[in-house]
Design a protein around this motif. Structure first.
Motif, PDB file in Angstrom:
ATOM      1  N   GLY A 121       0.725  -1.015   0.499  1.00  0.00           N
ATOM      2  CA  GLY A 121      -0.100  -0.200   0.145  1.00  0.00           C
ATOM      3  C   GLY A 121       1.244   1.141  -0.137  1.00  0.00           C
ATOM      4  N   ALA A 122       0.068   2.287  -0.514  1.00  0.00           N
ATOM      5  CA  ALA A 122       1.046   3.593  -0.659  1.00  0.00           C
ATOM      6  C   ALA A 122       0.923   4.350   0.989  1.00  0.00           C
ATOM      7  CB  ALA A 122       0.901   4.257  -2.044  1.00  0.00           C
ATOM      8  N   ASP A 123       0.567   3.365   1.290  1.00  0.00           N
ATOM      9  CA  ASP A 123       0.525   4.118   2.768  1.00  0.00           C
ATOM     10  C   ASP A 123       1.899   3.411   4.069  1.00  0.00           C
ATOM     11  OD1 ASP A 123      -1.468   6.533   4.898  1.00  0.00           O
ATOM     12  OD2 ASP A 123      -0.490   4.491   5.502  1.00  0.00           O
ATOM     13  N   SER A 124       2.419   3.680   4.701  1.00  0.00           N
ATOM     14  CA  SER A 124       3.419   3.457   5.272  1.00  0.00           C
ATOM     15  C   SER A 124       3.135   2.364   6.301  1.00  0.00           C
ATOM     16  CB  SER A 124       4.221   4.434   6.604  1.00  0.00           C
ATOM     17  OG  SER A 124       3.329   5.824   7.062  1.00  0.00           O
ATOM     18  N   HIS A 125       1.391   3.023   6.761  1.00  0.00           N
ATOM     19  CA  HIS A 125       0.769   1.991   7.743  1.00  0.00           C
ATOM     20  C   HIS A 125       0.202   0.838   7.489  1.00  0.00           C
ATOM     21  CE1 HIS A 125       1.551   5.877  10.117  1.00  0.00           C
ATOM     22  NE2 HIS A 125       1.957   4.751  10.836  1.00  0.00           N
ATOM     23  N   THR A 126       0.269   0.634   6.120  1.00  0.00           N
ATOM     24  CA  THR A 126       0.107  -0.451   5.449  1.00  0.00           C
ATOM     25  C   THR A 126       0.374  -2.411   6.104  1.00  0.00           C
ATOM     26  OG1 THR A 126      -0.298   0.757   3.566  1.00  0.00           O
ATOM     27  CG2 THR A 126      -0.426  -2.074   3.511  1.00  0.00           C
ATOM     28  N   CYS A 127       1.442  -1.846   7.253  1.00  0.00           N
ATOM     29  CA  CYS A 127       1.630  -2.964   7.690  1.00  0.00           C
ATOM     30  C   CYS A 127       0.797  -4.061   9.204  1.00  0.00           C
ATOM     31  CB  CYS A 127       3.146  -2.583   8.580  1.00  0.00           C
ATOM     32  SG  CYS A 127       2.487  -0.975   9.282  1.00  0.00           S
ATOM     33  N   THR A 128      -0.829  -2.895   8.368  1.00  0.00           N
ATOM     34  CA  THR A 128      -1.822  -3.402  10.322  1.00  0.00           C
ATOM     35  C   THR A 128      -2.539  -5.009   9.763  1.00  0.00           C
ATOM     36  OG1 THR A 128      -2.425  -0.833   9.600  1.00  0.00           O
ATOM     37  CG2 THR A 128      -3.997  -2.655  10.618  1.00  0.00           C
ATOM     38  N   TYR A 129      -2.298  -4.937   8.029  1.00  0.00           N
ATOM     39  CA  TYR A 129      -3.018  -6.071   8.003  1.00  0.00           C
ATOM     40  C   TYR A 129      -1.901  -8.042   8.778  1.00  0.00           C
ATOM     41  CZ  TYR A 129      -4.327  -2.649   4.833  1.00  0.00           C
ATOM     42  OH  TYR A 129      -4.581  -1.751   4.675  1.00  0.00           O
ATOM     43  N   GLY A 138       4.126  -0.925   3.262  1.00  0.00           N
ATOM     44  CA  GLY A 138       3.805   0.540   3.085  1.00  0.00           C
ATOM     45  C   GLY A 138       4.860   0.974   1.875  1.00  0.00           C
ATOM     46  N   VAL A 139       4.605   1.004   0.466  1.00  0.00           N
ATOM     47  CA  VAL A 139       5.906   1.719  -0.450  1.00  0.00           C
ATOM     48  C   VAL A 139       5.413   2.698  -1.054  1.00  0.00           C
ATOM     49  CG1 VAL A 139       5.565  -1.175  -1.288  1.00  0.00           C
ATOM     50  CG2 VAL A 139       4.119   0.594  -2.716  1.00  0.00           C
ATOM     51  N   GLY A 140       5.768   3.643  -1.853  1.00  0.00           N
ATOM     52  CA  GLY A 140       6.018   4.027  -2.057  1.00  0.00           C
ATOM     53  C   GLY A 140       4.992   4.252  -3.736  1.00  0.00           C
ATOM     54  N   SER A 141       5.103   5.243  -4.280  1.00  0.00           N
ATOM     55  CA  SER A 141       3.474   6.003  -5.220  1.00  0.00           C
ATOM     56  C   SER A 141       4.018   5.262  -6.454  1.00  0.00           C
ATOM     57  CB  SER A 141       3.263   7.315  -5.648  1.00  0.00           C
ATOM     58  OG  SER A 141       2.220   7.034  -4.246  1.00  0.00           O
ATOM     59  N   THR A 142       5.476   5.068  -6.545  1.00  0.00           N
ATOM     60  CA  THR A 142       5.569   4.716  -7.911  1.00  0.00           C
ATOM     61  C   THR A 142       4.998   3.118  -7.296  1.00  0.00           C
ATOM     62  OG1 THR A 142       7.424   6.178  -8.809  1.00  0.00           O
ATOM     63  CG2 THR A 142       7.586   4.522  -9.455  1.00  0.00           C
ATOM     64  N   ASP A 143       6.063   2.633  -6.586  1.00  0.00           N
ATOM     65  CA  ASP A 143       5.952   1.251  -6.976  1.00  0.00           C
ATOM     66  C   ASP A 143       4.321   0.984  -6.726  1.00  0.00           C
ATOM     67  OD1 ASP A 143       8.742   0.237  -6.293  1.00  0.00           O
ATOM     68  OD2 ASP A 143       8.272   0.111  -4.945  1.00  0.00           O
ATOM     69  N   MET A 144       3.534   1.321  -6.183  1.00  0.00           N
ATOM     70  CA  MET A 144       2.287   1.066  -6.469  1.00  0.00           C
ATOM     71  C   MET A 144       1.677   1.131  -7.884  1.00  0.00           C
ATOM     72  SD  MET A 144      -0.905   3.804  -4.580  1.00  0.00           S
ATOM     73  CE  MET A 144      -2.936   3.570  -5.599  1.00  0.00           C
ATOM     74  N   ALA A 145       2.498   1.966  -8.241  1.00  0.00           N
ATOM     75  CA  ALA A 145       1.971   2.500  -9.774  1.00  0.00           C
ATOM     76  C   ALA A 145       2.475   0.870 -10.546  1.00  0.00           C
ATOM     77  CB  ALA A 145       2.350   3.052 -10.506  1.00  0.00           C
ATOM     78  N   ALA A 146       3.469  -0.081  -9.944  1.00  0.00           N
ATOM     79  CA  ALA A 146       4.100  -0.683 -10.875  1.00  0.00           C
ATOM     80  C   ALA A 146       3.090  -2.492 -10.949  1.00  0.00           C
ATOM     81  CB  ALA A 146       5.483  -0.967 -10.112  1.00  0.00           C
ATOM     82  N   GLY A 147       2.551  -1.850  -8.757  1.00  0.00           N
ATOM     83  CA  GLY A 147       1.634  -3.569  -8.519  1.00  0.00           C
ATOM     84  C   GLY A 147       0.429  -2.907  -9.747  1.00  0.00           C
ATOM     85  N   MET A 148      -0.264  -1.952  -9.714  1.00  0.00           N
ATOM     86  CA  MET A 148      -1.331  -1.775 -10.487  1.00  0.00           C
ATOM     87  C   MET A 148      -1.202  -2.684 -11.801  1.00  0.00           C
ATOM     88  SD  MET A 148      -3.398   1.476  -9.045  1.00  0.00           S
ATOM     89  CE  MET A 148      -2.470   2.093  -9.986  1.00  0.00           C
TER      90      MET A 148
END
Length: 422
Positions: A121-129, A138-148
């Protein structure tokens, strides 16, 4: 050599039998998450790279939660861009004002993430799950783009630190106190790029809300992720929410950990983090006399049903101290409805609190609770960096909902044991 829970999940998603710390792998993703701040950046990169389709419209979540309802024109434009992208690609999990919630409470609540998943998730607290036994980070928005676009991402396999939990928490001690104690013990970089794996008989004494809170703040110790074993409580939480197959992973008996810490939950006291780092902790009886101007109860850390219940239990029949602003933010619409149904909303309003629609607003200094020069806020949020909630000379103290509610009544940081409960 055996593998930890996190390493097993990464190996499975990379299609290999074994991984070792430091190894670089390409792994398949089960969910890619963005919000109204990070998604527009990812969308720009997605389109700039020439991608025309997403890898799987059912495995992307776009949750409008940071500045929603929109606080200004820029926020409105960001949400519009995300909304149009979701419409163009028929994104199944798109949540806007009126149906959204704070992302890290909403996804588990709706059964979008589950045990054994690999989530970015492009949010640092994605570690919640990790509370569900998933590997999430959490990842950066560029990694999010690659993931999508591709449904895959590179990972460096983390080493692990084990936290052996024993005992049972006492009254007014919850997940927030546990993780603040741990961060105070190891520091904000004590688990840098490591998996924080929580084990031991004490895990059974923690509610799912407690576990979500603890996993959520793994990043505040520098962790790559936090993760809990899947037990009866986890399975019960997912039952009726998760409507697809999932896999439970367990650590090998000979899994290697860089360090092991034993935490006696029965010895913990309500804990407060002082400005300006989460590691700057003291127990409630070490606090002294600290007057406050504002209290915030909510966020992806402590906006869940048990947090609202604790706040209502303490605030019932009481009034907020004169001169103190109290903002209560249920993390999802479902939790908001619970507050209405159980009478907690009336308790909050009668006490003189603001009861808000779900939003991240004040946590990141966005809106709905910005601090002025020199003001002090006690918050159930997860970060207390300089200027985090507003003016750079303001101060943020972090605590659980029991301390926050008690402090709202007295106007100073207060042990909840000192408040008579009706």
């Amino acid at each position: 050599m055996g593998m930890t829970m996190s390493q097993k999940i990464l190996a499975a998603h990379a299609g290999v039998d074994v991984v070792v710390p430091g190894q670089l792998i390409m792994a398949n993703l089960d969910m890619v998450l963005g919000n109204d701040i990070t998604s527009p950046v990812a969308i720009n990169e997605f389109e700039k790279a020439g991608f025309e389709t997403v890898f799987d419209r059912t495995k992307i979540s776009l949750v409008m939660d940071h500045f929603v309802p929109n606080k200004d024109i820029k926020a409105a434009q960001q949400t519009k861009q995300s909304r149009e992208f979701a419409g163009k690609h028929d994104i199944q999990h798109f949540y806007d004002a009126g149906e959204m919630g704070i992302e890290h409470a909403l996804l588990p609540e709706k059964g979008i993430v589950a045990a054994g998943d690999l989530v970015i998730g492009a949010d640092s607290h994605t570690c919640t799950y990790g509370a569900l036994g998933a590997f999430s980070t959490g990842v950066g928005s560029t990694d999010m783009a690659a993931g999508m676009a591709t449904g895959q991402l590179w990972f460096k396999v983390p080493s692990a630190i084990r936290f052996n939990l024993v005992g049972k928490p006492g009254p007014f001690v919850g997940g927030k106190d546990v993780i603040l104690h741990i961060i105070g013990l190891i520091g904000v970089d004590g688990a840098l790029y490591r998996s924080m794996e929580f084990t031991g008989p004490g895990v059974a004494q923690l509610s799912m809300d407690d576990r979500f809170t603890i996993a959520n703040m793994a990043i505040e110790a520098g962790g790559k992720n936090g993760i809990f074993p899947v037990d009866e409580k986890t399975l019960a939480y997912m039952a009726g929410r998760v409507n697809r197959p999932y896999k439970v992973y367990t650590a090998d008996d000979d899994a290697e950990y860089e360090q092991t810490y034993t935490i006696d939950l029965s010895a913990l006291k309500p804990t407060v983090s002082l400005p300006h780092l989460p590691e700057n902790t003291r127990t409630i009886d070490e606090m002294g006399d600290v007057a406050i101007d504002q209290v915030v109860i909510g966020s992806c850390t402590n906006g869940r049903e048990s947090d609202m219940e604790m706040a209502a239990k303490i605030l019932k029949g009481k009034k907020v101290a004169k001169g103190v602003r109290v903002i209560i933010i249920p993390a999802t619409q479902a939790i908001y409805r619970t507050c209405l149904r159980k009478g907690w909303a009336e308790i909050f309003v009668d006490a003189g609190c603001v009861l808000s629609t779900p939003t991240c607003g004040p946590c990141l200094g966005g809106y709905m609770g910005i601090l002025a020069e020199g003001e002090k806020c006690l918050a159930t949020t997860n970060r207390n960096f300089i200027g985090r909630m507003g003016h750079p000379t303001s101060e943020i103290y972090l605590a659980g909902p029991a301390v926050a509610a008690a402090s709202a009544i007295t106007g100073k940081i207060t042990n909840p044991r000192e408040i008579e409960i009706n």
